[in-house]
Write a protein that holds these residues in place. Structure first.
Motif, PDB file in Angstrom:
ATOM      1  N   ILE A 186       0.850  -1.202   0.000  1.00  0.00           N
ATOM      2  CA  ILE A 186       0.000   0.000   0.000  1.00  0.00           C
ATOM      3  C   ILE A 186       0.881   1.245   0.000  1.00  0.00           C
ATOM      4  O   ILE A 186       0.569   2.240  -0.666  1.00  0.00           O
ATOM      5  N   GLY A 187       2.001   1.193   0.702  1.00  0.00           N
ATOM      6  CA  GLY A 187       2.924   2.324   0.754  1.00  0.00           C
ATOM      7  C   GLY A 187       3.468   2.689  -0.613  1.00  0.00           C
ATOM      8  O   GLY A 187       3.582   3.873  -0.950  1.00  0.00           O
ATOM      9  N   MET A 188       3.810   1.704  -1.412  1.00  0.00           N
ATOM     10  CA  MET A 188       4.334   1.986  -2.758  1.00  0.00           C
ATOM     11  C   MET A 188       3.260   2.600  -3.653  1.00  0.00           C
ATOM     12  O   MET A 188       3.540   3.513  -4.425  1.00  0.00           O
ATOM     13  N   GLY A 189       2.062   2.092  -3.555  1.00  0.00           N
ATOM     14  CA  GLY A 189       0.976   2.663  -4.356  1.00  0.00           C
ATOM     15  C   GLY A 189       0.679   4.104  -3.968  1.00  0.00           C
ATOM     16  O   GLY A 189       0.532   4.978  -4.837  1.00  0.00           O
ATOM     17  N   LEU A 190       0.606   4.357  -2.675  1.00  0.00           N
ATOM     18  CA  LEU A 190       0.349   5.734  -2.229  1.00  0.00           C
ATOM     19  C   LEU A 190       1.536   6.642  -2.506  1.00  0.00           C
ATOM     20  O   LEU A 190       1.354   7.833  -2.789  1.00  0.00           O
ATOM     21  N   ALA A 191       2.758   6.111  -2.439  1.00  0.00           N
ATOM     22  CA  ALA A 191       3.931   6.923  -2.771  1.00  0.00           C
ATOM     23  C   ALA A 191       3.885   7.368  -4.223  1.00  0.00           C
ATOM     24  O   ALA A 191       4.178   8.530  -4.542  1.00  0.00           O
ATOM     25  N   LEU A 229       9.180  14.360  -4.438  1.00  0.00           N
ATOM     26  CA  LEU A 229       9.862  13.511  -3.450  1.00  0.00           C
ATOM     27  C   LEU A 229       9.190  13.587  -2.088  1.00  0.00           C
ATOM     28  O   LEU A 229       9.048  12.564  -1.394  1.00  0.00           O
ATOM     29  N   ILE A 230       8.760  14.779  -1.697  1.00  0.00           N
ATOM     30  CA  ILE A 230       8.048  14.925  -0.429  1.00  0.00           C
ATOM     31  C   ILE A 230       6.733  14.143  -0.473  1.00  0.00           C
ATOM     32  O   ILE A 230       6.376  13.440   0.477  1.00  0.00           O
ATOM     33  N   GLY A 231       6.014  14.256  -1.566  1.00  0.00           N
ATOM     34  CA  GLY A 231       4.769  13.507  -1.719  1.00  0.00           C
ATOM     35  C   GLY A 231       4.997  12.008  -1.685  1.00  0.00           C
ATOM     36  O   GLY A 231       4.214  11.258  -1.084  1.00  0.00           O
ATOM     37  N   ALA A 232       6.070  11.539  -2.327  1.00  0.00           N
ATOM     38  CA  ALA A 232       6.380  10.108  -2.315  1.00  0.00           C
ATOM     39  C   ALA A 232       6.672   9.636  -0.895  1.00  0.00           C
ATOM     40  O   ALA A 232       6.190   8.581  -0.464  1.00  0.00           O
ATOM     41  N   PHE A 233       7.449  10.415  -0.140  1.00  0.00           N
ATOM     42  CA  PHE A 233       7.778  10.045   1.229  1.00  0.00           C
ATOM     43  C   PHE A 233       6.528  10.010   2.105  1.00  0.00           C
ATOM     44  O   PHE A 233       6.312   9.049   2.852  1.00  0.00           O
ATOM     45  N   VAL A 234       5.699  11.039   2.013  1.00  0.00           N
ATOM     46  CA  VAL A 234       4.471  11.099   2.811  1.00  0.00           C
ATOM     47  C   VAL A 234       3.538   9.943   2.443  1.00  0.00           C
ATOM     48  O   VAL A 234       2.962   9.282   3.311  1.00  0.00           O
ATOM     49  N   LEU A 272       2.445   6.955   5.009  1.00  0.00           N
ATOM     50  CA  LEU A 272       1.014   6.778   5.268  1.00  0.00           C
ATOM     51  C   LEU A 272       0.570   5.351   4.911  1.00  0.00           C
ATOM     52  O   LEU A 272      -0.118   4.685   5.684  1.00  0.00           O
ATOM     53  N   GLY A 273       0.973   4.840   3.754  1.00  0.00           N
ATOM     54  CA  GLY A 273       0.617   3.483   3.345  1.00  0.00           C
ATOM     55  C   GLY A 273       1.214   2.430   4.249  1.00  0.00           C
ATOM     56  O   GLY A 273       0.564   1.434   4.585  1.00  0.00           O
ATOM     57  N   PHE A 274       2.462   2.615   4.673  1.00  0.00           N
ATOM     58  CA  PHE A 274       3.106   1.679   5.596  1.00  0.00           C
ATOM     59  C   PHE A 274       2.372   1.654   6.928  1.00  0.00           C
ATOM     60  O   PHE A 274       2.140   0.586   7.503  1.00  0.00           O
ATOM     61  N   ALA A 275       1.981   2.836   7.423  1.00  0.00           N
ATOM     62  CA  ALA A 275       1.246   2.914   8.692  1.00  0.00           C
ATOM     63  C   ALA A 275      -0.113   2.233   8.584  1.00  0.00           C
ATOM     64  O   ALA A 275      -0.537   1.531   9.509  1.00  0.00           O
TER      65      ALA A 275
END
Length: 152
Positions: A59-64, A87-92, A96-99
């Motif tokens: 999910i983190g990769m998709g949201l990144a 890059l900031i959007g990818a990190f956030v 968020l997806g990892f959480a």
């Protein structure tokens, strides 16, 4: 000859044993062994030698990806430009997806495992003559055995 089969702990196991006894197999020739349940909780983080098949970063990769596209698009109008905001959007998005995925594994799936309960399987061993193997195997399969093996 011995037949080994595995069953879930259900009424079908009792029915299979009852049917075997009705067909002439002695009680002394039927042996049922319940398997123990896992005592420790499953680990969340995988390592090089053990993996449970679930991924925490999907999910983190998709949201990144989605957040980086949005950040880069909005970044054209912002001060730092599209690269930094992408890059900031990818990190956030990744955090968020990892959480979200970590919350799902720790809270939601743990509750589901507790509600369903951990069912152990039972190994059923039947000693018989070679002439009875086909009959016993048919009885075990008809009572929903998970697997059957023969040993001479």
């Amino acid at each position: 000859m011995q037949l080994f089969s595995t069953f879930e702990t259900t009424g079908f196991l009792e029915m299979a044993i009852s049917t075997l006894e009705k067909r002439g197999i002695k009680k002394e020739s039927i042996f049922a062994i319940p398997l123990d349940n896992r005592a420790e909780d499953r680990k969340i983080i995988d390592n090089l030698h053990r993996s449970d098949g679930t991924s925490l970063i999907d999910i983190g990769m998709g949201l990144a990806t989605a957040f980086s596209v949005i950040g880069a698009s909005i970044g054209f109008t912002l001060a730092w430009g599209p690269i930094y905001w992408g890059l900031i959007g990818a990190f956030v998005g990744f955090v968020l997806g990892f959480a979200i995925r970590l919350f799902m594994e720790l809270v939601i799936k743990k509750k589901k495992r507790v509600l369903n309960g951990k069912r152990s399987e039972v190994i059923l061993i039947v000693d018989c003559k070679e002439s009875q193997v086909d009959l016993i195997e048919e009885i075990l399969w008809s009572h929903f055995a998970l697997g059957v093996a023969k040993v001479k």
